[in-house]
Motif scaffolding. Sequence first.
Motif, PDB file in Angstrom:
ATOM      1  N   GLY A 296       0.775  -1.227   0.000  1.00  0.00           N
ATOM      2  CA  GLY A 296       0.000   0.000   0.000  1.00  0.00           C
ATOM      3  C   GLY A 296       0.807   1.277   0.000  1.00  0.00           C
ATOM      4  O   GLY A 296       0.416   2.271  -0.615  1.00  0.00           O
ATOM      5  N   ASP A 297       1.960   1.288   0.654  1.00  0.00           N
ATOM      6  CA  ASP A 297       2.732   2.526   0.765  1.00  0.00           C
ATOM      7  C   ASP A 297       4.187   2.353   0.380  1.00  0.00           C
ATOM      8  O   ASP A 297       5.016   3.215   0.662  1.00  0.00           O
ATOM      9  CB  ASP A 297       2.645   3.074   2.201  1.00  0.00           C
ATOM     10  N   SER A 298       4.523   1.274  -0.271  1.00  0.00           N
ATOM     11  CA  SER A 298       5.932   1.023  -0.596  1.00  0.00           C
ATOM     12  C   SER A 298       6.060   0.440  -1.996  1.00  0.00           C
ATOM     13  O   SER A 298       5.296  -0.447  -2.390  1.00  0.00           O
ATOM     14  CB  SER A 298       6.553   0.062   0.426  1.00  0.00           C
ATOM     15  N   LEU A 299       7.058   0.946  -2.748  1.00  0.00           N
ATOM     16  CA  LEU A 299       7.344   0.408  -4.070  1.00  0.00           C
ATOM     17  C   LEU A 299       8.072  -0.927  -3.999  1.00  0.00           C
ATOM     18  O   LEU A 299       8.052  -1.712  -4.951  1.00  0.00           O
ATOM     19  CB  LEU A 299       8.189   1.406  -4.882  1.00  0.00           C
ATOM     20  N   VAL A 300       8.734  -1.188  -2.890  1.00  0.00           N
ATOM     21  CA  VAL A 300       9.524  -2.407  -2.732  1.00  0.00           C
ATOM     22  C   VAL A 300       8.876  -3.291  -1.666  1.00  0.00           C
ATOM     23  O   VAL A 300       8.060  -2.824  -0.869  1.00  0.00           O
ATOM     24  CB  VAL A 300      10.977  -2.062  -2.332  1.00  0.00           C
ATOM     25  N   PRO A 301       9.231  -4.588  -1.644  1.00  0.00           N
ATOM     26  CA  PRO A 301       8.644  -5.481  -0.638  1.00  0.00           C
ATOM     27  C   PRO A 301       8.979  -5.027   0.784  1.00  0.00           C
ATOM     28  O   PRO A 301      10.104  -4.629   1.078  1.00  0.00           O
ATOM     29  CB  PRO A 301       9.285  -6.830  -0.941  1.00  0.00           C
ATOM     30  N   THR A 302       7.981  -5.067   1.657  1.00  0.00           N
ATOM     31  CA  THR A 302       8.168  -4.788   3.068  1.00  0.00           C
ATOM     32  C   THR A 302       7.526  -5.920   3.871  1.00  0.00           C
ATOM     33  O   THR A 302       6.832  -6.771   3.322  1.00  0.00           O
ATOM     34  CB  THR A 302       7.517  -3.450   3.456  1.00  0.00           C
ATOM     35  N   HIS A 303       7.777  -5.923   5.170  1.00  0.00           N
ATOM     36  CA  HIS A 303       7.229  -6.981   6.014  1.00  0.00           C
ATOM     37  C   HIS A 303       5.712  -6.966   5.960  1.00  0.00           C
ATOM     38  O   HIS A 303       5.067  -5.923   6.048  1.00  0.00           O
ATOM     39  CB  HIS A 303       7.698  -6.805   7.455  1.00  0.00           C
ATOM     40  N   SER A 304       5.131  -8.152   5.781  1.00  0.00           N
ATOM     41  CA  SER A 304       3.679  -8.283   5.738  1.00  0.00           C
ATOM     42  C   SER A 304       3.295  -9.618   6.355  1.00  0.00           C
ATOM     43  O   SER A 304       3.886 -10.656   6.031  1.00  0.00           O
ATOM     44  CB  SER A 304       3.155  -8.210   4.299  1.00  0.00           C
ATOM     45  N   ALA A 305       2.309  -9.589   7.238  1.00  0.00           N
ATOM     46  CA  ALA A 305       1.862 -10.821   7.871  1.00  0.00           C
ATOM     47  C   ALA A 305       1.068 -11.696   6.909  1.00  0.00           C
ATOM     48  O   ALA A 305       0.964 -12.906   7.093  1.00  0.00           O
ATOM     49  CB  ALA A 305       0.999 -10.476   9.098  1.00  0.00           C
ATOM     50  N   GLU A 306       0.494 -11.090   5.841  1.00  0.00           N
ATOM     51  CA  GLU A 306      -0.349 -11.831   4.912  1.00  0.00           C
ATOM     52  C   GLU A 306       0.428 -12.437   3.753  1.00  0.00           C
ATOM     53  O   GLU A 306      -0.040 -13.388   3.124  1.00  0.00           O
ATOM     54  CB  GLU A 306      -1.445 -10.913   4.361  1.00  0.00           C
ATOM     55  N   HIS A 307       1.606 -11.885   3.447  1.00  0.00           N
ATOM     56  CA  HIS A 307       2.356 -12.321   2.274  1.00  0.00           C
ATOM     57  C   HIS A 307       3.770 -12.685   2.687  1.00  0.00           C
ATOM     58  O   HIS A 307       4.531 -11.827   3.145  1.00  0.00           O
ATOM     59  CB  HIS A 307       2.378 -11.218   1.219  1.00  0.00           C
ATOM     60  N   PRO A 308       4.176 -13.948   2.535  1.00  0.00           N
ATOM     61  CA  PRO A 308       5.532 -14.359   2.905  1.00  0.00           C
ATOM     62  C   PRO A 308       6.587 -13.580   2.127  1.00  0.00           C
ATOM     63  O   PRO A 308       6.372 -13.183   0.963  1.00  0.00           O
ATOM     64  CB  PRO A 308       5.558 -15.848   2.543  1.00  0.00           C
ATOM     65  N   ALA A 309       7.717 -13.384   2.745  1.00  0.00           N
ATOM     66  CA  ALA A 309       8.795 -12.603   2.136  1.00  0.00           C
ATOM     67  C   ALA A 309       9.277 -13.239   0.830  1.00  0.00           C
ATOM     68  O   ALA A 309       9.599 -12.536  -0.129  1.00  0.00           O
ATOM     69  CB  ALA A 309       9.956 -12.470   3.121  1.00  0.00           C
ATOM     70  N   LEU A 310       9.326 -14.574   0.773  1.00  0.00           N
ATOM     71  CA  LEU A 310       9.790 -15.233  -0.437  1.00  0.00           C
ATOM     72  C   LEU A 310       8.865 -14.942  -1.608  1.00  0.00           C
ATOM     73  O   LEU A 310       9.324 -14.619  -2.723  1.00  0.00           O
ATOM     74  CB  LEU A 310       9.890 -16.743  -0.212  1.00  0.00           C
ATOM     75  N   ASN A 311       7.547 -15.028  -1.377  1.00  0.00           N
ATOM     76  CA  ASN A 311       6.598 -14.746  -2.450  1.00  0.00           C
ATOM     77  C   ASN A 311       6.684 -13.295  -2.907  1.00  0.00           C
ATOM     78  O   ASN A 311       6.612 -13.006  -4.111  1.00  0.00           O
ATOM     79  CB  ASN A 311       5.168 -15.059  -2.004  1.00  0.00           C
ATOM     80  N   MET A 312       6.853 -12.400  -1.978  1.00  0.00           N
ATOM     81  CA  MET A 312       6.990 -10.989  -2.332  1.00  0.00           C
ATOM     82  C   MET A 312       8.247 -10.770  -3.163  1.00  0.00           C
ATOM     83  O   MET A 312       8.235 -10.014  -4.151  1.00  0.00           O
ATOM     84  CB  MET A 312       7.017 -10.118  -1.076  1.00  0.00           C
ATOM     85  N   SER A 313       9.330 -11.427  -2.792  1.00  0.00           N
ATOM     86  CA  SER A 313      10.594 -11.255  -3.507  1.00  0.00           C
ATOM     87  C   SER A 313      10.496 -11.796  -4.930  1.00  0.00           C
ATOM     88  O   SER A 313      11.011 -11.194  -5.877  1.00  0.00           O
ATOM     89  CB  SER A 313      11.727 -11.960  -2.759  1.00  0.00           C
TER      90      SER A 313
END
Length: 333
Positions: free
Chosen positions: A65-82
Amino acid sequence: MVAVADRSPNPLTRMRDAVWHPTPGSLRFLALLGVIGNALIVATGGAVRVTKSGLGCPEWPRCTGDSLVPTHSAEHPALNMSIEFGNRLLTFVVLGVGVLVFVAAVRLRPRRGSLVRWALAQPMSVVAQAVIGGIVVLTDLHPASVALHFLVSPALLVFCVILWIRAGEGDAPPRALAAPRVRRLAAALVAACGVVLVAGTVVTGTGPHAGDADSRRWGFNIEDVTRVHSGLAWVTVALTILAAVVLHRTDAPPAARRRVHELIALELAQGALGYVQYFMGVPGPLVVLHMLGAVLLWIAAWRLALALRDRGPVPSATAPAPEPTTTEAPQPA
């Protein structure tokens, strides 16, 4: 113009000269990079789907919502975001290559208007692809938008392949190198490959790899759509074998015969891969390879069609005009 023999030992300087002082060879190399980049982005898009990373960045053009790059999210694992964000970054790389190709086409001397137009289509198409990618995210990976997102890549590859071929030939009117029936057969083969690609998107939209566990799927029976896809693939193989027979029984150019052999080899490998992945339960890595194989077949079909005509030699570089010399009048003693 910078002569080929005057290449700098500095690779960065050579890269700059390939764009700013292009030769037909350097432009063709840049065009080939465009072909490779657009083929690879299909494979990385497949990796996004099979790893369920399609909504790893749930927003567009931002990742969250407020970031162009991946940030910590409880709903989306970091690997999937990357994984999803990496695919987005690759789009910018492909766009950059498209811009370089366009600049090189504009800077080429003598300038060739047809090459400039084919080159301009590449960055414009990548931008359109990025917008469609945003629609895919905003529609939560609806299978129709996902299919459109995939099919834009083969359309873009047409521009890339034609520019790659055209950069190595002249601008004379096309001269047919084969009989009309052979050229019609090659055109039918390209059309058949296109239909197989479209059918493949229906199979993918029905199958297990949606890109996200909650994404909508088509309501077709997976075995029925797979049979249709397989049947169309066999029609394509039959057309290719027929083309090979006709090319060998007529006075076809050797390049066209090589292209049809390459196409048959790719079809056999792609068919074997398709059956293996089906009977193994559609494992993710094989799906990615199958998607890459699909675009390689598409490229090979276009190369065959383009090998059946000749447009003369590449125009020679325009030599720079000599500097005017001034002769001083003799002075009186």
